[in-house]
Design an enzyme around this catalytic site. Structure first.
Site: not given
Lengths: 404, 269
Positions: B49, B60
């Site tokens: 990823e 995030d």
């Protein structure tokens, strides 16, 4: 593009779209909490007891209705249209922000959420959130960019006095957009007990519609007051636009009156041509940020760029999606004035009318003063004086080389 | 069958679970990203990823935010990330590559144009954090036409109706976010995870991966008992951050943590 005849009550659609703008662009964790919020909001806005409580708070705690004041001396000196001011600066806490926080905090209490979070730029929304949290006995955390904390020291202290925890945000440009990112991160982590009070008409659905509805009290009152005081509605409305909540609050109840021209004023900072500004509607393009599609300040790679304005409350790279739609539809005009022009208007209103406006509101005043000179003395401009300037003393003084 | 589906089928036949490391493209310097991808595969990664840097990574935590900031100091763009994938593909055509990022850089490039270029570069899957199925119909159609799997998140807050809707549009695998919070969060709850994974499996035959909060070999092994894939991000990015001034040491450090996770996961029966 053709102007829609009847706009009020038709937007957004059920998933929060204003034409191509708005919507729900968030990570999966927030989808269900946003649905819960949407359902609660729809439920309580049809609940007579809730609305009665809201009206009482707006009357007795906020001090509404806020007056409309005819700035005769200033209008005369400009020699054009008559300028009227909607005095949101006279609200409790000194700005329009409290109209929305009173509403959202009441909703939080009814939803059983005991913890409030908010983001703030100039600190006005943070103060308004800390204020209602204190009153309702709710825990309150305010996220604020580290740069803004320095610019708006006095408001940081006010929030702390009110019992809120102010958390400095050190990521990115350390301003309002980063505070919003951080508040979203907090919400996603503490979603069970936490209500996120967004301060402007941006963010994912239902926030743009909800904040607009709470702020629309400004325009609803104005319609009644103008008839009473001037015998008619204004020819033009002017309000500053950062995220755009004070502007939509004034504009929304007038959208279907085609005879009323509408002007939103963005921050041109050092000048649109310098690239150092905060004017996404005038100089940006559509994109996705903070949960909605709208006009943004971004680079060729789609990264959000740093904005500049003397006014912390306008220093934001996006704008509410309804403004994006109003721009494209042609119903509202969006213009920009520089830091210097806003400062000149700040001084003019202070010296000529004895009213010290917030630097945000000074942008609206600056444009209104230009517009007035193109109009006849029997015409009327209504400006939203969205906040008072006490918080800006340090900024204005520093600009003149004075250290308080 | 897509490369991602083939990879999962192959692992299943071997009785193994997929290990999916996440790194941000361009972190800490753009020159080493492709080498790091090869290092991860050599140490036992099954899929990769690759994070596309974004200025406002709302979903995030601080560790991955700072990775974006480091990459953006070098102005690493979506185009640059696609170039890195092309370069990786010169030596590795087996390992599926998934891009993870936010919608705005893709909007600016244009959906069609991006999908063409991503397919050309050898991108197999795409996880766009801030686009739920409701907003993504146009994108789904375009990716499908290019045979790119679109991966969606399921969260602890997702209701059964939402899980169904997500499973219906997902390709490759379904990604379960194991905690309410941002990446790098610190409180993995295995029992609620087990419950939610069963809910997902009752609605789809796609493999189910788990990410957010997987710190070390032990948690990777524990999660691999329940899930088909383990995604590890912040634990790797923290190591990259610690060695940001000595980038030549990053490859060995990542190989070490990935091989320890691989071993721990393969020991699980």
């Amino acid at each position: 593009m053709a102007i829609t005849e009847n706009i009020i009550g038709t937007l957004p659609d059920e998933r929060g779209h204003f034409g191509p703008y708005g919507g729900l662009f968030v990570s999966e964790t927030l989808m269900e909490p946003l649905e819960e919020l949407r359902a609660a909001y729809n439920h309580y806005m049809a609940d007579e007891n809730f609305l009665k409580e809201l009206d009482e708070d707006l009357a007795n705690y906020v001090g509404r209705p806020s007056p409309i004041y005819h700035a005769r001396r200033w209008s005369e000196q400009l020699g054009g249209a008559q300028i009227y001011l909607k005095r949101e600066d006279l609200n409790h806490t000194g700005a329009h922000k409290v109209n929305n926080t009173v509403g959202q905090a009441l909703l939080a209490r009814h939803m059983g959420k005991r913890r409030i979070i908010a983001e703030t730029g100039a600190g006005q929304h943070g103060v308004a959130s800390a204020t209602v949290a204190a009153r309702l006995g709710l825990e309150c955390v305010v996220y604020m960019g580290a740069v803004d904390i320095i610019r708006q020291e006095a408001n940081v202290y006010r929030m702390r006095l009110l019992g809120a925890e102010v958390r400095a945000v050190e990521s990115g440009s350390k301003t309002l957009k980063d505070a919003l990112n951080e508040a979203m991160r907090d919400w996603v982590t503490n979603v069970d007990n936490t209500f996120y009070i967004i301060g402007t008409v941006a963010g994912p659905h239902p926030y743009p519609a909800m904040v607009r509805d709470f702020q629309s009290i400004i325009g609803r009152e104005a319609r009644t007051q103008m008839l009473h005081q001037a015998g008619r509605q204004p020819d033009a409305l002017v309000a500053c636009v950062g995220g755009g909540s004070n502007a939509i609050g004034l504009f929304y109840p007038y959208l279907d009156d085609q005879a009323v021209a509408i002007y939103g004023v963005e921050a041109a900072g050092n000048g649109l041509e310098t690239g150092q500004h905060a004017a996404p509607l005038c100089a940006g393009k559509p994109g996705v940020l903070h949960g909605n599609r709208t006009y943004l300040m971004e680079d060729a790679d789609g990264q959000i760029i740093e904005t500049h304005s003397i006014s912390a409350g306008l220093d934001y790279p996006g704008v509410g999606p309804e403004h994006a739609w109003l721009k494209d539809s042609g119903r509202a005009n969006y213009v920009a004035v520089t830091d210097d022009q806003a400062l000149a208007a700040f001084h003019d209103l202070t010296r000529i009318e004895g009213i010290i406006p917030a630097l945000e509101s000074s942008h609206a005043l600056a444009y209104a003063s230009q517009l007035a000179t193109t109009m006849r003395p029997d015409q009327i401009i209504l400006v939203n004086l969205s906040g008072r300037g006490d918080k800006d003393m340090h900024t204005v003084a520093a600009r003149e080389g004075i250290h308080l | 069958m897509s490369l991602i589906s083939r990879k999962f089928a192959h692992l299943k036949a071997q009785g193994k679970k997929a290990l999916i490391p996440f790194i941000t493209a361009g972190d800490p310097i753009p020159e080493i990203t492709v080498d790091l991808m090869h290092d991860l595969v050599a140490a036992g990664a099954d899929l990769i990823e690759l994070g596309v840097p974004f200025s406002d990574p709302m979903a995030d935590g601080p560790v991955i935010q700072r990775a974006s900031e480091r990459a953006l100091e070098y102005h690493v763009s979506l185009r640059d990330v696609l170039d890195m994938v092309s370069q990786f593909r010169q030596l590795d055509i087996e390992t599926p590559v998934i891009l993870m990022g936010y919608l705005n850089p893709i909007e600016v490039m244009g959906y069609e144009h991006f999908a063409d270029r991503a397919a050309d570069a050898g991108v197999d899957g795409l996880l766009i954090v801030d686009i739920p199925p409701e907003e993504g119909e146009e994108l789904q159609r375009i990716f499908k036409a290019q045979s790119i799997d679109q991966i969606f998140l399921v969260a602890p807050t997702s209701t059964p109706d939402r899980i169904q809707r997500i499973c219906d549009v997902s390709g490759g695998f379904v990604y379960y976010v194991s905690v309410k919070g941002v990446t790098g969060a610190n409180h993995l709850d295995l029992s609620s995870m087990e419950h939610k994974l069963a809910e997902i499996r009752s609605r789809t035959d796609l493999p189910v991966g788990v990410g957010f909060g997987i710190k070390d070999a032990q948690t990777a092994a524990a999660v691999s008992r329940l899930a088909d894939a383990v995604v590890v991000g912040s634990a790797l990015v923290s190591r990259i951050e610690a060695l940001a001034d000595e980038p030549e040491k990053i490859g060995a450090s990542l190989r070490e943590v990935i091989s320890s996770m691989r071993q721990a996961m393969d020991k699980v029966d």
